[in-house]
Write an enzyme that holds these catalytic residues in place. Sequence first.
Site, mmCIF file in Angstrom:
data_model
loop_
_atom_site.group_PDB
_atom_site.id
_atom_site.type_symbol
_atom_site.label_atom_id
_atom_site.label_comp_id
_atom_site.label_asym_id
_atom_site.label_seq_id
_atom_site.Cartn_x
_atom_site.Cartn_y
_atom_site.Cartn_z
ATOM 1 N N GLU A 120 133.089 29.609 33.898
ATOM 2 C CA GLU A 120 134.304 30.324 33.488
ATOM 3 C C GLU A 120 135.341 29.305 33.052
ATOM 4 O OE1 GLU A 120 136.556 33.843 35.565
ATOM 5 O OE2 GLU A 120 137.307 31.966 36.430
ATOM 6 N N GLU B 132 133.132 33.720 45.721
ATOM 7 C CA GLU B 132 132.677 32.789 44.696
ATOM 8 C C GLU B 132 132.636 31.364 45.249
ATOM 9 O OE1 GLU B 132 135.522 33.193 41.510
ATOM 10 O OE2 GLU B 132 135.639 35.367 41.771
#
Length: 429
Positions: free
Chosen positions: A340, A227
């Site tokens: 997120e 990520e």
Amino acid sequence: MEKRVSMVLFLLLLAVSVLSDVADGKAKDRATLSGLDRKLKLLNKPAVKSIKSEDGDIIDCVDINKQPAFDHPALRNHKIQMRPSFDLPTEKPDTRNESSQPVIQQTWQKSGSCPEGTVPIRRIRKQDLLRAASLEQFGTKPPNVPYASSKTDIKNIISPPSINNTKFQVLSTINRSCAVLVTEGHYYTGAQGDINLWNPTVDLPDDYTTAQIWLKAGYGEIYESIEAGWMVNPKLYGDRASRLFAYWTKDSYKTTGCFDITCAGFVQTNPKLALGVGLHPVSISGGLQSYVPIGIYQDTNTGNWWLKCGQNYETVVGYWPKELFAYLWRSASFVEWGGEVYSPNIVRDRSPHTKTQMGSGSIAQTLEGSAATIRVVRIMDTTRKLKYPEWVGTWSDEQYCYSALNHVPGNNVEPVFYFGGPGQGPQCK
């Protein structure tokens, strides 16, 4: 007389007990300090040069061959790959208006540069470790704990997304909330996108918020992930700046992986760009829109996954070696773009919800200049060509808290993905 003797003995025993407790406390304190010192020595490799940044960070220029990555058992005999063995396919430049620009500026660069043969690494300090839940958990995401199937009807949850009219399962997890664009396949070897840079508000000390790209491989609840993007994470970094980050895990965040270079794993090769460091300028609602182009690509000759950023994705940051993974060394099967939020106050059957924002803090439906966006979404497969995914879907864990919208602004125009939200509000409780 006997009562007086008994009282004296009692007081003596009490004094001994108190002194013993004090001694134990001091011993524990010494042990804690000793553990902190050992951890700091492990994380902070000897610096050839140190740079004090205007924003308070200290950047250590570390010998590229002595960086933390090589403490990983799988990388003891690893030979550094200095550059990818591939060139990215060229695309026509993205046609943005004059009120937007790509950005990858870091404050520390104003104060100096690292010598050849070294890489810049943000120094970890004692106060950074003291904010962590434990030394072992420093620099890591909390474990990914899925909700039981009986929880899927809880308020704010929406039905699973569809790709090509086929619904697929996205795991909804405790204490996390995502709003993403997703695609699923078999042989993804890269993904990229221009991520809108904002500075959202973080509500609680343990909260963080990200805007990022994920590439994943594995089965069900057991998966690997690499990520990158930007994040605001006061617990990790000690402030509320928007910072460039990278992350990896081999076991769904259980025991492996970390942010940036807070553990062994990611190999940095760029002498001018540091992970975990603040980015600027951030976007202004209704005004200048800044973007951080982020791309992750597999070198099919070596199996390593490279992180690139900056204009035209020309800035090479470093790579995750293939030796870290069991599935991703082949390819990724799942790609996500979006945001997120992590918070202990994201428990969907309990109030109040966190006020931590995602993206700009505005919902996706407010569109350009207000909501956070990711443009020029691309995947790369075995053809090694960059292209918009053939099939995509959107997913929001809590649609009334953080939303996702893949907006098509006109005929024959590529979609633009919008995401984000304010957290707690009239509909998010």
